[in-house]
Design a protein around this motif. Structure first.
Motif, PDB file in Angstrom:
ATOM      1  N   PHE A 258      -4.571   6.420  -5.889  1.00 25.82           N
ATOM      2  CA  PHE A 258      -4.774   5.864  -4.548  1.00 25.82           C
ATOM      3  C   PHE A 258      -6.036   6.452  -3.904  1.00 25.82           C
ATOM      4  O   PHE A 258      -6.906   5.727  -3.417  1.00 25.82           O
ATOM      5  CB  PHE A 258      -3.545   6.161  -3.683  1.00 25.82           C
TER       6      PHE A 258
ATOM      7  N   LEU B 151       1.506   1.856  -3.568  1.00 26.28           N
ATOM      8  CA  LEU B 151       0.273   2.312  -4.225  1.00 26.28           C
ATOM      9  C   LEU B 151       0.008   3.785  -3.915  1.00 26.28           C
ATOM     10  O   LEU B 151      -0.500   4.534  -4.746  1.00 26.28           O
ATOM     11  CB  LEU B 151      -0.926   1.466  -3.776  1.00 26.28           C
ATOM     12  N   GLY B 152       0.387   4.200  -2.703  1.00 28.56           N
ATOM     13  CA  GLY B 152       0.169   5.578  -2.279  1.00 28.56           C
ATOM     14  C   GLY B 152       1.007   6.586  -3.052  1.00 28.56           C
ATOM     15  O   GLY B 152       0.751   7.794  -3.002  1.00 28.56           O
TER      16      GLY B 152
ATOM     17  N   GLY C  14      -0.168   7.667   0.425  1.00 29.00           N
ATOM     18  CA  GLY C  14      -0.886   8.734  -0.286  1.00 29.00           C
ATOM     19  C   GLY C  14      -0.608  10.116   0.272  1.00 29.00           C
ATOM     20  O   GLY C  14      -1.196  11.088  -0.176  1.00 29.00           O
TER      21      GLY C  14
ATOM     22  N   ILE D 250       0.826  -1.218   0.000  1.00 27.59           N
ATOM     23  CA  ILE D 250       0.000   0.000   0.000  1.00 27.59           C
ATOM     24  C   ILE D 250       0.854   1.260   0.000  1.00 27.59           C
ATOM     25  O   ILE D 250       0.426   2.298  -0.483  1.00 27.59           O
ATOM     26  CB  ILE D 250      -0.983   0.079   1.195  1.00 27.59           C
TER      27      ILE D 250
END
Ligand code: 6R9
Length: 646
Positions: free
Chosen positions: A43, A36-37, A442, A33
């Motif tokens: 995101f 992904l951020g 993110g 994650i």
């Protein structure tokens, strides 16, 4: 940059891994994650889908720096997401809110109950002419009606302004006026350690010179007599009777205002921080679920007062949007006994506890016998917020409350950021005692030099956020320019937090504290300028300068230097009188611990008070550069006459 009182912090090298079984059951188990951020819009576009939208957004982000529109074109309602969408399945009969009063009284509202009460109160507000965009001030104790009032405002699109019940009537008046509130929701009084704080009386005083407020709705909590002004004042329990249960949730633009919350800055005038519906809700909902590893069966307790941002984001909007069971406690941690928190944990089998370092240090001082006397085995995760947590307090929390079983999430964020920005994600991020670890996925955070260049690992500098994040403030109410100047102009193109921090070799962040004129007392932000103007408002005071001084329990305490007007005779009660004056103007939270009287304050030749030197004196440390002083004798006097005991 100031001398680092937390020097040596980064020597804390121990890593704490999630306990066996925690990670394999965690909401977030995959460190991917973080990658992904990296793609901010992708995101947060994904996360946007966790909420119910009346109309989907056209664009995840419109960024016209420094003004962001998150989920542009989308239509949404915060109260709908906290209530209505939980009513279709099994959650409708789940406890949404468990309330424990200071006197031991208890109320439980299911999601269905809360939905009903919110809908009714929304209709009451409407019947008094409150429409979308009208502001409503909420000046209340920690009772269910406070949450009901907030959600009722959100339901009809009327931004709420919650004012902490510990603020004085003058502070309340300033906020009511700045926001031009139409209605105030309050209660007769509020319990605190068995005493009653007269909230309604404060409202009456505040409104003496105010004309914008048309209605005051009073919840009966303590039952003490209050004056009710005909036409203007009504009782909550009377006006809610027989009101329709049907109240459609307003379809709000994602970018419409959800609330204003006032916080202290570098000038005397508190800033009205504006949060909008869409981005804020996505931000607090995502962070609440991931950071607190929320499961349906959790009993989640955030001890913050709703008057602060933590109460907004992580007592109300985050947890309720996730369908959590929240616990709300009205009173003090030492009433009737010093084990009240642990009694509550035992009684309700609390699984997640989110509190502040100042509370933890207080518990440390009281000793471990209090938590030891209670069954804390239900706890599985602990959180900390509001100020840096020193490694000693972290270890104590870990050992005596978490029984070495519970990960600790130290969460760094601000009223302005709306949501947690730096924190461990407990199933995947190893912990270090005293570090808020790394940015949330993110979110892009950096440490920069005074010139704005990124500093290498191992060094300290100013903490900045690169680019927008969903729960970011929209602006300062009525003052876009101040928003731009305060946050986005100090370092070109990035958001300046006002904090100083270090990174270590692993890239972990260690927040040192504020670098502006804000003092963090027990996790509450107090502007030095606010306290100074309260002091100079006293008829005997000529000038005042305030600084924060390290305090064992509160983190920082207010230390004031005051010079009196010519010819004033100093008498014994004067210091107490000056302190009382600050309480009157702002509230007890701003009361200076020490006031030191002096003939002169140290100034530069251009007449600026040199707070840096005063801080050195207050902290009892070697003085920095004094070459710009107009009159060096002032400092000699202060050094000789000030006797500081820590
Ligand atoms: C949420 C909240 C913000 C200021 C912030 C910083 C300090 C908050 C912290 C922390 C170190 C943490 N702060 N959390 N410092 N570690 N985990 O407290 O908002 O009242 O606006 O205060 O509090 O200095 O800039 P707010």
């Amino acid at each position: 940059m100031e001398e680092k009182h937390r020097e040596g912090l980064m020597e804390e090298k121990r890593l704490f891994f999630p306990p066996a079984g925690f990670s394999s059951n965690a909401v977030i188990q995959n460190p991917e994650i973080y990658e992904l951020g990296q793609d901010r819009t992708k995101f947060w576009g994904e996360q946007g889908k966790r909420l119910d939208w009346f109309k989907p957004w056209d664009k995840v982000l419109e960024w016209d720096r420094p003004f962001a529109k998150w989920y542009a074109g989308g239509k949404i309602n915060a109260a709908y997401n906290c209530l209505d969408r939980h009513l279709n399945g099994a959650r409708r009969n789940k406890a949404a809110l468990i309330f424990e009063g200071e006197l031991g009284d208890r109320r439980v509202l299911t999601y269905q109950d809360l939905h009903r009460e919110v809908s009714q109160f929304a209709n009451v507000l409407k019947s008094y002419g409150v429409e979308k965009g009208d502001r409503v001030t909420i000046y209340m104790p920690m009772i269910p009606e406070t949450v009901i009032a907030m959600l009722a405002c959100a339901r009809i699109g009327a931004p709420h302004i919650v004012v902490f019940g510990g603020f004085s009537y003058e502070a309340l008046r300033d906020r009511v006026l700045d926001a031009q509130a139409k209605v105030i929701v309050t209660s007769d009084g509020s319990y605190r350690r068995g005493n009653i704080i007269p909230l309604k009386e404060n409202v009456d005083q505040a409104l003496r010179t105010v004309t914008c407020v048309e209605k005051v709705i009073v919840v009966q909590r303590t039952g003490q007599p209050v004056e009710m002004q005909e036409e203007r004042d009504v009782w909550y329990h009377e006006v809610i009777k027989n009101v329709s249960l049907v109240s459609p949730a307003e379809h709000m633009d994602a970018d419409d205002m959800l609330f204003i919350l006032y916080t202290s800055g570098t000038t005397g005038k508190p800033k009205g921080i504006v949060h909008t519906v869409g981005g804020y809700m996505v931000g607090v909902s995502t962070t609440h679920e991931w950071v607190f590893d929320l499961k349906d069966e959790d009993v989640y307790w955030c001890t913050a007062d709703v008057g602060w941002i933590t109460g907004h984001s992580y007592l109300v909007y985050g947890p309720l949007s996730n369908g959590a069971t929240i616990l709300m406690y009205e009173g003090a941690p030492d009433y009737p006994e010093k084990d009240r928190y642990w009694e509550i944990v035992e009684k309700y089998k609390v699984t997640i506890l989110y509190t502040a370092p100042t509370a933890i240090r207080t518990f440390m001082k009281w000793g471990e016998s209090y938590p030891l006397g209670r069954d804390l085995s239900s706890l599985r995760l602990l959180g900390s917020v509001g100020e840096p947590i020193n490694p000693d307090a972290w270890m104590w929390y870990h050992k005596h409350i978490g029984e070495e079983r519970c990960p600790i999430v130290d969460t760094w964020w601000q009223t302005e950021t709306g949501m947690i920005m730096m924190t461990p994600v407990p199933g995947i991020t190893p912990l270090k005692a005293g570090s808020c670890t790394i940015p949330f996925p993110g979110v892009h955070i950096d440490i920069v030099s005074p010139l704005g260049n990124a500093v290498p690992k191992g060094e300290s500098g100013y903490l900045v956020v690169r680019g927008p994040w969903p729960a970011m403030l929209k602006t300062i109410y009525g003052d876009d320019k101040r928003y731009e100047d305060t946050y986005w102009r100090q370092f070109e193109g990035v958001y300046f937090t006002g904090d100083e921090a270090k990174w270590d070799d692993d890239g972990y962040f260690w927040v040192i504290g504020r670098v502006d004129d804000v003092i963090n007392v027990s996790g509450h932000r107090i502007g030095t300028a606010e306290v100074e103007s309260a002091l100079v408002d006293h008829p005997l005071v000529a000038e005042a300068a305030c600084v924060g001084r390290t305090h064992e329990v509160k983190g920082q305490a207010v230390f004031a230097f005051v010079s009196l007007k010519e010819g004033i005779l100093i008498h014994d009660e004067l210091i107490a009188e000056l302190k009382a004056h600050v309480v009157l103007k702002i509230g007890a939270l701003a009361r200076p611990d020490d006031i030191f009287l002096t003939d002169e304050l140290p100034k530069t030749r251009s007449g600026k008070i040199m707070r840096r030197l005063l801080k050195d004196i207050a902290e009892g440390r070697a003085m920095g550069d004094t070459s710009t002083l107009a009159d060096a004798a002032v400092i000699d006097f202060l050094k000789k006459n000030i006797n500081i005991e820590k």
